[in-house]
Design an enzyme around this catalytic site. Sequence first.
Site, PDB file in Angstrom:
ATOM      1  N   ILE A  18      -7.157 -13.137   7.738  1.00  0.00           N
ATOM      2  CA  ILE A  18      -6.402 -12.827   8.235  1.00  0.00           C
ATOM      3  C   ILE A  18      -5.547 -11.406   7.109  1.00  0.00           C
ATOM      4  O   ILE A  18      -6.085 -12.236   6.251  1.00  0.00           O
ATOM      5  CB  ILE A  18      -4.880 -13.670   8.883  1.00  0.00           C
ATOM      6  N   ASP A  19      -4.485 -11.216   6.534  1.00  0.00           N
ATOM      7  CA  ASP A  19      -3.955 -10.671   5.652  1.00  0.00           C
ATOM      8  C   ASP A  19      -3.203 -11.587   4.911  1.00  0.00           C
ATOM      9  O   ASP A  19      -3.251 -12.692   5.003  1.00  0.00           O
ATOM     10  CB  ASP A  19      -2.626  -9.900   6.924  1.00  0.00           C
ATOM     11  N   LYS A  20      -3.652 -10.821   4.218  1.00  0.00           N
ATOM     12  CA  LYS A  20      -2.661 -11.749   2.587  1.00  0.00           C
ATOM     13  C   LYS A  20      -1.930 -12.390   2.962  1.00  0.00           C
ATOM     14  O   LYS A  20      -1.579 -13.627   3.253  1.00  0.00           O
ATOM     15  CB  LYS A  20      -3.315 -10.632   1.493  1.00  0.00           C
ATOM     16  N   THR A  28      -0.401 -13.183   5.533  1.00  0.00           N
ATOM     17  CA  THR A  28      -0.082 -13.642   7.237  1.00  0.00           C
ATOM     18  C   THR A  28      -0.849 -15.531   6.856  1.00  0.00           C
ATOM     19  O   THR A  28      -2.170 -15.343   5.507  1.00  0.00           O
ATOM     20  CB  THR A  28      -1.528 -13.439   8.111  1.00  0.00           C
ATOM     21  N   ARG A  39       1.258  -7.061  14.046  1.00  0.00           N
ATOM     22  CA  ARG A  39       2.786  -6.456  13.505  1.00  0.00           C
ATOM     23  C   ARG A  39       2.602  -5.123  14.251  1.00  0.00           C
ATOM     24  O   ARG A  39       4.067  -4.655  14.233  1.00  0.00           O
ATOM     25  CB  ARG A  39       2.233  -6.303  11.821  1.00  0.00           C
TER      26      ARG A  39
END
Length: 332
Positions: free
Chosen positions: A144-146, A148, A252
């Site tokens: 998962i994104d940094k 998030t 997003r």
Amino acid sequence: MQDRKFTLIAPDSTGERADKSLQEIFSEDDGIPPLSRSHIQKLLESGMILVNGFPLRAKDPVPSGALVELTVPAPVAISVEPEDIPIEILFEDAHLLVVNKAPGLTVHPSETQKSGTLVNALLFHVKDLSGIGGKLRPGIVHRIDKDTSGALVVSKTDEAHAGLSKLFATHDIDRRYWAVCYGSPAWDGPEILRTSIGRSPVDRKKMAVDVRNGRDAVSRFTVLERFGSAGKTPHASLIEAKLETGRTHQVRVHLTHLGHSLLGDPVYGSPSPNQHKWKMLPTEVRSAVEALPGQALHARVLGFVHPVTGEKLHFTAPLFPELQTLLEALRK
């Protein structure tokens, strides 16, 4: 651990690109470990996949009845140092663990960042990570994104890694995100959005819908809560996003496409101080948004069948203080 070699005969050609068709062909062979399309592309480029004895380009089709020789390189010893970074472990057994990743924490190292990541923390806290993910991604099955936060599963054995990879490839995972977006969506029931998502041709740091060579992306959105003064249009909403696919920045990109970008999103939704949607937010809410490390997005739910024991696992990741503070400010 040595390189593993596999030989098989290709079925009738569909005319599809080799990277796509080979992913399907390999997935039907129980002996071949799950391989992502990007991994297959790299194997094709490096000559680790031969078709009738010759290398093949990713964009070319695989001929009917061709002899396909696949070499899966042995995992390279990792060169990342363990670091005593606190992590919240929601579940752990001999095969895997589930963590609640903090916002601002990068999942795995890169050639330019070798420290301060979740992998560095895992190497300190867990002594038996699966090596199949490679030297910079031991045990990592998905990411998962940094900025998030939320639930993320990590494999500790090669058997668990292979099983989890197959579950993600077939989308047999219950993944639900909580997102706080601008405005008030017009829909009340589940809103299903089906597009493709790929790299933006205008800004390579962004993803975009319906672009050339994009991949199918399906999201189901439900409004959980709307925030605003009585009698006025809500200025923000809490959304649950249930993912049927796992594309980069999917939540997003899809919510932005629907006109409801995420609060705190530095890439897709950061408004200027003069924009109406920013000025609509109460002062306390603006302060809470500015305190976020990134977008208001949390991997809230993760459910799957244990790839080794067959047990049904289901986790709800607690919210981190920054997002909890934002929701409290919105509810006032």
